[in-house]
Design an enzyme around this catalytic site. Structure first.
Site: not given
Length: 352
Positions: A133, A206, A296, A325-326
């Site tokens: 990232s 967040r 992702d 993505h994580d």
């Protein structure tokens, strides 16, 4: 434990000169006599230097980051609240926190500062730079750093879940998150007191980010339409999950830092000022392991495929998982296998 060194001066791309610039870092292993066995780990947006905490599955004897062979280094990114120069650190010229007056760093400014830090630690060349990232953005910028004799300062690259430039899609996500912070009445144009920060805005930012870090199959499969007890105040389980992560970040992060780092990410473009995008990528000759994630939605696999197509010495590997993505922070065994195997096959020749 994190340590801190000081870079005497640093001039940013916008012309601002900073002095007494702190850089927080951690290391594992021992630097060899020639200063060439460093492996640089570049952390993600809200990460810190404690690789053992968030990438422990890759760190250890026999793993991708092996302290018995490598001098593993992680440097905290400027703008982060974890020790390097940032909105929360003291400006030596005023004796007060930088706060909203923190100067804008680009990804290239970060790499230049971190190179000065590595040289202070005795590193002559880096055997491998790896990061996901935001960390992957810095990995790609490291490709353009050279030694005095013109050789690459970093000999091999592992960019994960990233493209060669921030797209309008990614810039838009960051802009929306920043706007959530700006809309909090406690934001006060970034001049909020440390004991009364814009917590609601940061938590909301967040929450938005967490949606982009996951995938629809991940959230649907985990939560569906499950309801929460009425007293919770959040009708659905996914809401409770997002509130939980928003509140966790508020306890460990700073709103000005979040703004500074997301804006730094928007500067990511390896071709900026260097020429045609494809030609710039083709000029990166170091062996490169490009890792993509098939679920992702934030940095889609097509961006890693594009990198691998143009980087002349690239290998493309894909993590197949539903997490989004994580995934690079979740499927650590799979990622460790990819990186360690590639390093054993390719990078041993660059760790002399």
């Amino acid at each position: 434990m994190s340590q801190t060194l000081t870079v005497p001066t640093l001039t940013l791309e916008n012309g601002t000169t900073l002095r007494d610039v702190p850089v927080a870092y951690r290391t594992w292993g021992t630097l060899n006599a020639t200063g060439t066995n460093a492996v640089l780990v570049c952390h993600a947006l809200t990460g810190d230097t404690n690789v053992a905490d968030w990438w422990g599955g890759l760190l250890g004897p026999g793993r991708a980051l092996d302290p018995t062979e490598d001098f593993v280094v992680c440097l905290n990114v400027p703008g982060s609240p974890y020790g390097s120069v940032a909105p929360v650190t003291v400006n030596p010229d005023t004796g007060e926190r930088y706060g909203a007056g923190f100067p804008p760093f680009t990804t290239r400014d970060t790499v230049r500062l971190h190179r000065r830090a590595l040289e202070t630690l005795g590193v002559q060349r880096v055997a491998c730079a790896v990061g996901g990232s935001m960390g992957g953005m810095h990995v790609l910028e490291w490709a353009f750093e050279a030694t005095d004799d013109g050789a690459p300062f970093v000999r091999s690259l592992v960019p994960i879940a990233v493209g060669g430039r921030h797209t309008a899609w990614q810039i838009g996500w960051g802009a929306a998150q920043r706007q959530a912070i700006f809309a909090d009445p406690k934001w006060r144009d970034g001049t909020y007191p440390p004991d009364d920060p814009p917590t609601n805005g940061l938590a909301t930012a967040r929450m938005m980010a967490m949606v982009s870090y996951r995938s629809r199959p991940s959230l649907d499969g985990r939560f569906g339409r499950d309801a929460m007890p009425e007293q919770d105040g959040t009708p659905y389980a996914v809401e409770s999950y997002l509130h939980h992560h928003g509140n966790k970040l508020v306890d460990r992060f700073d709103a000005n830092c979040y703004v500074a780092l997301t804006r730094q990410m928007d500067t990511h473009d390896v071709a900026r000022g260097r020429g045609d995008y494809a030609k710039v990528l083709r000029a990166i000759e170091q062996p490169s392991l490009v890792v993509g994630i098939d679920s992702d939605v934030l940095y889609p696999l097509s961006e890693q495929e594009e990198l691998a197509e143009h980087l002349p010495s690239a290998t493309l590997e894909v993590l197949s998982a539903p997490h989004g993505h994580d995934t690079f922070l979740i499927e650590l065994d799979a990622l460790n296998d990819l990186v360690s195997t590639w390093r054993a096959n390719i990078c041993s020749s660059v760790a002399a």
